[in-house]
Design an enzyme around this catalytic site. Sequence first.
Site, mmCIF file in Angstrom:
data_model
loop_
_atom_site.group_PDB
_atom_site.id
_atom_site.type_symbol
_atom_site.label_atom_id
_atom_site.label_comp_id
_atom_site.label_asym_id
_atom_site.label_seq_id
_atom_site.Cartn_x
_atom_site.Cartn_y
_atom_site.Cartn_z
ATOM 1 N N ARG A 238 -1.693 -0.327 -8.492
ATOM 2 C CA ARG A 238 -3.020 0.173 -8.093
ATOM 3 C C ARG A 238 -2.970 1.700 -8.191
ATOM 4 N NH1 ARG A 238 -3.957 -0.624 -2.105
ATOM 5 N NH2 ARG A 238 -4.658 -2.714 -2.592
ATOM 6 N N ASP B 65 0.858 -1.190 0.000
ATOM 7 C CA ASP B 65 0.000 0.000 0.000
ATOM 8 C C ASP B 65 0.891 1.236 0.000
ATOM 9 O OD1 ASP B 65 -2.437 -1.325 0.110
ATOM 10 O OD2 ASP B 65 -2.629 -1.184 2.286
HETATM 11 C C1 LIG Z 1 -9.078 -0.782 -2.970
HETATM 12 C C2 LIG Z 1 -8.566 0.538 -2.503
HETATM 13 C C3 LIG Z 1 -7.277 0.645 -2.044
HETATM 14 C C4 LIG Z 1 -6.754 1.868 -1.632
HETATM 15 N N1 LIG Z 1 -5.438 1.960 -1.267
HETATM 16 C C5 LIG Z 1 -4.929 3.169 -0.959
HETATM 17 C C6 LIG Z 1 -3.531 3.341 -0.714
HETATM 18 O O1 LIG Z 1 -2.740 2.399 -0.760
HETATM 19 N N2 LIG Z 1 -3.086 4.583 -0.401
HETATM 20 C C7 LIG Z 1 -3.935 5.669 -0.350
HETATM 21 O O2 LIG Z 1 -3.466 6.784 -0.093
HETATM 22 N N3 LIG Z 1 -5.261 5.527 -0.562
HETATM 23 C C8 LIG Z 1 -5.764 4.323 -0.871
HETATM 24 N N4 LIG Z 1 -7.108 4.197 -1.132
HETATM 25 C C9 LIG Z 1 -8.030 5.323 -0.829
HETATM 26 C C10 LIG Z 1 -8.203 6.250 -1.990
HETATM 27 O O3 LIG Z 1 -7.000 6.943 -2.212
HETATM 28 C C11 LIG Z 1 -9.321 7.270 -1.734
HETATM 29 O O4 LIG Z 1 -9.104 7.975 -0.571
HETATM 30 C C12 LIG Z 1 -10.699 6.657 -1.614
HETATM 31 O O5 LIG Z 1 -10.831 5.545 -2.448
HETATM 32 C C13 LIG Z 1 -11.748 7.671 -2.021
HETATM 33 O O6 LIG Z 1 -11.550 8.085 -3.350
HETATM 34 P P1 LIG Z 1 -12.560 7.750 -4.524
HETATM 35 O O7 LIG Z 1 -11.761 7.573 -5.751
HETATM 36 O O8 LIG Z 1 -13.430 6.618 -4.150
HETATM 37 O O9 LIG Z 1 -13.344 9.113 -4.744
HETATM 38 P P2 LIG Z 1 -14.229 10.002 -3.771
HETATM 39 O O10 LIG Z 1 -14.681 11.153 -4.609
HETATM 40 O O11 LIG Z 1 -13.515 10.295 -2.512
HETATM 41 O O12 LIG Z 1 -15.437 9.066 -3.450
HETATM 42 C C14 LIG Z 1 -16.487 8.786 -4.353
HETATM 43 C C15 LIG Z 1 -17.697 8.371 -3.527
HETATM 44 O O13 LIG Z 1 -17.445 7.120 -2.882
HETATM 45 C C16 LIG Z 1 -17.862 7.144 -1.523
HETATM 46 N N5 LIG Z 1 -16.707 6.894 -0.669
HETATM 47 C C17 LIG Z 1 -15.422 6.989 -1.047
HETATM 48 N N6 LIG Z 1 -14.603 6.616 -0.050
HETATM 49 C C18 LIG Z 1 -15.407 6.312 0.991
HETATM 50 C C19 LIG Z 1 -15.167 5.856 2.306
HETATM 51 N N7 LIG Z 1 -13.959 5.628 2.733
HETATM 52 N N8 LIG Z 1 -16.213 5.627 3.102
HETATM 53 C C20 LIG Z 1 -17.452 5.818 2.670
HETATM 54 N N9 LIG Z 1 -17.755 6.237 1.423
HETATM 55 C C21 LIG Z 1 -16.752 6.487 0.598
HETATM 56 C C22 LIG Z 1 -18.441 8.499 -1.229
HETATM 57 O O14 LIG Z 1 -19.857 8.355 -1.275
HETATM 58 C C23 LIG Z 1 -17.995 9.362 -2.378
HETATM 59 O O15 LIG Z 1 -18.976 10.248 -2.759
HETATM 60 C C24 LIG Z 1 -7.619 3.002 -1.607
HETATM 61 C C25 LIG Z 1 -8.929 2.901 -2.073
HETATM 62 C C26 LIG Z 1 -9.400 1.702 -2.542
HETATM 63 C C27 LIG Z 1 -10.779 1.645 -3.071
#
Ligand SMILES: Cc1cc2nc3c(=O)[nH]c(=O)nc-3n(C[C@H](O)[C@H](O)[C@H](O)COP(=O)(O)OP(=O)(O)OC[C@H]3O[C@@H](n4cnc5c(N)ncnc54)[C@H](O)[C@@H]3O)c2cc1C
Length: 303
Positions: A175, A125
């Site tokens: 990723r 990660d």
């Molecule tokens: C499989 C996976 C692995 C990841 N690994 C990392 C990593 O290694 N390092 C890192 O910095 N980040 C990681 N992330 C987190 C990522 O960077 C984002 O912070 C997170 O995914 C939200 O971004 P989004 O693209 O979904 O967009 P956003 O615009 O933030 O979210 C879109 C919609 O999804 C919903 N949503 C998003 N996240 C959440 C939540 N946590 N809880 C509830 N609802 C939510 C909300 O309704 C929002 O409106 C990971 C995310 C995923 C899915």
Amino acid sequence: MSLFDRIVVASIPLIPRGVVHRVARRYVAGETLEDAIAAARSLAAEGAMATLDVLGESVTRPEQTEAARDEYLRVLDAIAASSLPANTSVKPTAVGLSIDPDLARRNLAAICRKAAGHGIFVRLDMEDTPYTEKTIRLALDLKAEFGNVGTVLQSCLRRSLADLDRLGEAKMNVRICKGIYNEPREVAYKGYDVIVRNYAAMVEKHLGAGGYTAIATHDEACVQAALETVDRLKLPADAYEFQMLLGVDPLLRRVLISSGHRLRVYVPFGRDWYAYSTRRLKENPSIARHIVNATLGLGPSGN
Ligand SMILES: Cc1cc2nc3c(=O)[nH]c(=O)nc-3n(C[C@H](O)[C@H](O)[C@H](O)COP(=O)(O)OP(=O)(O)OC[C@H]3O[C@@H](n4cnc5c(N)ncnc54)[C@H](O)[C@@H]3O)c2cc1C
């Protein structure tokens, strides 16, 4: 974030632990490895793959890193014994990166060696920027030795598009996510549009270079941009996968699976559920708002 949401986020530490626990059930598989395997099994029944993450990060004592390493070794044996479509995600600071990079490398090498023996993939990660370069170097180094290793790049960082050159050259499974950490403007883009544009550019660059890409997002704009690239490049369904967090937008998950895309769910588990869950709540104040309302008896949650 609105002022009201900021107030809600600031009140999260006041929410009773029992209430957070009820919400945590949505985001965390449970406290034990058996809970995580059960979650992976029910995801597999839905047609989804899993990546298992042992909760815990930024440890301070070497013994803690060895305990984390040993838990990952148990995870790998359990995945192999279950034959489930699952792999692992490891936070480098949980296995010692903030203490000593050599310690982290030794722990990760033990994990990657066992995983390679079982034919299981290991992803490092990506954490905050003090660890970006160290994590990329560790991932390149471990991939050269064991083969079954990938990492993560964050589209909010200015450096990420260029970092893809090195990872693409190494044919690394990357990723791509937006990034969860609040980084200073010197190193990070601020603002939704530019982060989404960079996200789309990164996905296009890695897929275009023939690199396996894990498209980790719940944002329809990022999903659509990735699908457009997949369509334009006429890529087969095994050239990429979507990834989502456990408990977040199961409807979008089902839509992608039923359209024939590979999809993997991030399944965190362990005793450290409280810190993880409060971080999820801080990211999505609308959920926290419902909990605050329910706690104060202001009405039922609609989320
Ligand atoms: C499989 C996976 C692995 C990841 N690994 C990392 C990593 O290694 N390092 C890192 O910095 N980040 C990681 N992330 C987190 C990522 O960077 C984002 O912070 C997170 O995914 C939200 O971004 P989004 O693209 O979904 O967009 P956003 O615009 O933030 O979210 C879109 C919609 O999804 C919903 N949503 C998003 N996240 C959440 C939540 N946590 N809880 C509830 N609802 C939510 C909300 O309704 C929002 O409106 C990971 C995310 C995923 C899915």
